[in-house]
Motif scaffolding. Sequence first.
Motif, PDB file in Angstrom:
ATOM      1  N   SER A 199      -0.097  -4.599 -11.207  1.00 23.97           N
ATOM      2  CA  SER A 199      -0.669  -3.333 -10.280  1.00 23.97           C
ATOM      3  C   SER A 199      -1.826  -2.594 -10.663  1.00 23.97           C
ATOM      4  N   ILE A 200      -1.770  -2.332 -12.047  1.00 25.92           N
ATOM      5  CA  ILE A 200      -2.955  -1.600 -12.470  1.00 25.92           C
ATOM      6  C   ILE A 200      -4.318  -2.283 -12.373  1.00 25.92           C
ATOM      7  N   PHE A 201      -4.185  -3.610 -12.364  1.00 30.27           N
ATOM      8  CA  PHE A 201      -5.545  -4.500 -12.495  1.00 30.27           C
ATOM      9  C   PHE A 201      -5.883  -5.080 -10.974  1.00 30.27           C
ATOM     10  N   LEU A 202      -4.979  -4.401  -9.861  1.00 27.19           N
ATOM     11  CA  LEU A 202      -5.506  -4.994  -8.523  1.00 27.19           C
ATOM     12  C   LEU A 202      -6.852  -4.449  -8.342  1.00 27.19           C
ATOM     13  N   ALA A 235       7.575  -0.662 -11.736  1.00 26.92           N
ATOM     14  CA  ALA A 235       6.263  -1.363 -11.523  1.00 26.92           C
ATOM     15  C   ALA A 235       5.090  -0.282 -11.444  1.00 26.92           C
ATOM     16  N   GLY A 236       5.497   1.138 -11.554  1.00 30.65           N
ATOM     17  CA  GLY A 236       4.506   2.013 -11.906  1.00 30.65           C
ATOM     18  C   GLY A 236       3.978   2.760 -10.506  1.00 30.65           C
ATOM     19  N   ALA A 237       5.096   2.941  -9.630  1.00 31.83           N
ATOM     20  CA  ALA A 237       4.781   3.737  -8.379  1.00 31.83           C
ATOM     21  C   ALA A 237       4.434   4.945  -8.665  1.00 31.83           C
ATOM     22  N   ALA A 238       5.557   5.900  -9.300  1.00 36.79           N
ATOM     23  CA  ALA A 238       5.129   7.278  -9.614  1.00 36.79           C
ATOM     24  C   ALA A 238       3.868   7.537 -10.093  1.00 36.79           C
ATOM     25  N   GLY A 239       3.775   6.878 -11.421  1.00 32.55           N
ATOM     26  CA  GLY A 239       2.583   7.054 -12.300  1.00 32.55           C
ATOM     27  C   GLY A 239       1.469   6.999 -11.634  1.00 32.55           C
ATOM     28  N   LEU A 240       1.276   5.830 -10.788  1.00 30.09           N
ATOM     29  CA  LEU A 240       0.028   5.406  -9.994  1.00 30.09           C
ATOM     30  C   LEU A 240      -0.203   6.517  -9.061  1.00 30.09           C
ATOM     31  N   ALA A 241       0.718   7.072  -8.550  1.00 25.64           N
ATOM     32  CA  ALA A 241       0.594   8.046  -7.521  1.00 25.64           C
ATOM     33  C   ALA A 241       0.205   9.335  -7.963  1.00 25.64           C
ATOM     34  N   ALA A 272       0.801  -1.180  -0.171  1.00 30.32           N
ATOM     35  CA  ALA A 272       0.037  -0.226  -0.142  1.00 30.32           C
ATOM     36  C   ALA A 272       1.028   1.075  -0.017  1.00 30.32           C
ATOM     37  N   PHE A 273       0.262   2.302  -0.632  1.00 35.02           N
ATOM     38  CA  PHE A 273       1.073   3.725  -0.897  1.00 35.02           C
ATOM     39  C   PHE A 273       0.217   4.768  -0.296  1.00 35.02           C
ATOM     40  N   HIS A 274       0.789   5.899  -0.057  1.00 37.68           N
ATOM     41  CA  HIS A 274      -0.137   6.881   0.379  1.00 37.68           C
ATOM     42  C   HIS A 274      -1.295   6.359   1.238  1.00 37.68           C
ATOM     43  N   ARG A 275      -1.019   5.487   2.274  1.00 40.77           N
ATOM     44  CA  ARG A 275      -2.085   5.017   3.156  1.00 40.77           C
ATOM     45  C   ARG A 275      -3.227   4.424   2.580  1.00 40.77           C
ATOM     46  N   GLY A 276      -3.020   3.813   1.477  1.00 41.31           N
ATOM     47  CA  GLY A 276      -3.836   2.785   0.618  1.00 41.31           C
ATOM     48  C   GLY A 276      -4.541   3.579  -0.343  1.00 41.31           C
ATOM     49  N   ALA A 277      -4.110   4.688  -0.799  1.00 40.14           N
ATOM     50  CA  ALA A 277      -4.707   5.404  -2.005  1.00 40.14           C
ATOM     51  C   ALA A 277      -4.332   4.549  -3.349  1.00 40.14           C
ATOM     52  N   PHE A 278      -3.306   3.701  -3.130  1.00 41.99           N
ATOM     53  CA  PHE A 278      -3.106   2.899  -4.275  1.00 41.99           C
ATOM     54  C   PHE A 278      -2.188   1.763  -3.922  1.00 41.99           C
ATOM     55  N   TYR A 279      -2.066   0.716  -4.574  1.00 47.25           N
ATOM     56  CA  TYR A 279      -1.516  -0.380  -4.231  1.00 47.25           C
ATOM     57  C   TYR A 279      -0.117  -0.900  -5.437  1.00 47.25           C
ATOM     58  N   LEU A 280       0.765  -1.580  -5.117  1.00 44.76           N
ATOM     59  CA  LEU A 280       1.752  -1.900  -6.140  1.00 44.76           C
ATOM     60  C   LEU A 280       2.144  -3.324  -5.866  1.00 44.76           C
ATOM     61  N   VAL A 281       2.343  -4.193  -7.091  1.00 38.61           N
ATOM     62  CA  VAL A 281       2.798  -5.501  -7.007  1.00 38.61           C
ATOM     63  C   VAL A 281       4.302  -5.186  -7.317  1.00 38.61           C
ATOM     64  N   GLN A 282       5.221  -5.649  -6.532  1.00 38.97           N
ATOM     65  CA  GLN A 282       6.778  -5.831  -6.501  1.00 38.97           C
ATOM     66  C   GLN A 282       7.436  -6.984  -6.358  1.00 38.97           C
ATOM     67  N   GLY A 304       9.974   3.360  -3.332  1.00 38.51           N
ATOM     68  CA  GLY A 304       9.822   3.976  -2.147  1.00 38.51           C
ATOM     69  C   GLY A 304       9.462   5.432  -2.124  1.00 38.51           C
ATOM     70  N   MET A 305      10.388   6.036  -1.395  1.00 42.03           N
ATOM     71  CA  MET A 305       9.837   7.530  -1.105  1.00 42.03           C
ATOM     72  C   MET A 305      10.458   8.485  -2.387  1.00 42.03           C
ATOM     73  N   ASP A 306      11.549   8.062  -2.976  1.00 44.16           N
ATOM     74  CA  ASP A 306      11.937   8.576  -4.569  1.00 44.16           C
ATOM     75  C   ASP A 306      10.743   8.805  -5.158  1.00 44.16           C
ATOM     76  N   ALA A 307      10.171   7.528  -5.408  1.00 47.87           N
ATOM     77  CA  ALA A 307       8.677   7.513  -6.426  1.00 47.87           C
ATOM     78  C   ALA A 307       7.728   8.541  -5.880  1.00 47.87           C
TER      79      ALA A 307
END
Length: 258
Positions: free
Chosen positions: A87-90, A55-61, A11-21, A30-33
């Motif tokens: 990740s997109i289709f979670l 895996a799309g962390a920055a774009g999904l954020a 989970a990222f941003h307190r569950g705003a989106f999720y990432l498969v890694q 992590g924080m860089d993205a």
Amino acid sequence: MTGKPVDTVDAFHRGAFYLVQPKGRGHRSGMDAMLLAALVADGRPVRVADLGAGAGAAGLAVASRLPNTQVVLFERSAEMADYARRSIFLPENAHVAGRVSVVEADVTLTAKARNDAGLADESFHHVIMNPPFNDAGDRRTPDALKAEAHAMTDGLFESWIRTAGAIMIPGGQMSLIARPQSIAEIIDACGRRFGGIEITAIHPRERESAVRILVTAIKGSRARLSLRAPLIMHEEGSHKFSPLVDDFNNGRAAYARL
């Protein structure tokens, strides 16, 4: 024991989106993205390209925070592109899935080959990137997936920023995160393509040297370079993030420029 790769769903941003890694190999976001994503502060209906998306962390954020954005994740590695698609289709990402897509492409391509790969000229309002940062003198990792994501090549910033300039509309914003020692190469690569460069140094704590820089620039601008106030990540004597970091990541640090 089958040796099958192990993945995690984070989970990222307190569950705003999720990432498969991948777990135990490859690059884990992590924080860089998250800091990179925070540089896009645009409430208009815009298209965003995430170059070298992993895996799309920055774009999904970006997509999770800005509901009017359409995001394309460009990734050269077929394996990491697959992580991005998964990740997109979670189910947890259903609220952004219709606005995010993945394209397998080498962002260093030029001219017709670049357009044919999906990196079309003047088609994005924002381009974000977290380019590889290990130079030839760094110790090489035995992890092939991580090495591919982290290995810097000669002229890397020139080729990535050239692509950013080509695929961005005039007046669009490029945003990147890098090591401080790359600052001269980044400014040189911007050349006449980009102006209005703004640089923010990221420091772990007060009185500690910067470990990253955030850079934004505007295509076609002739404005002068400026240094923004530094971003201090942690409170003194602690690993707790400073309140300013939370404000920054949640879009309350007012980075909007367009």
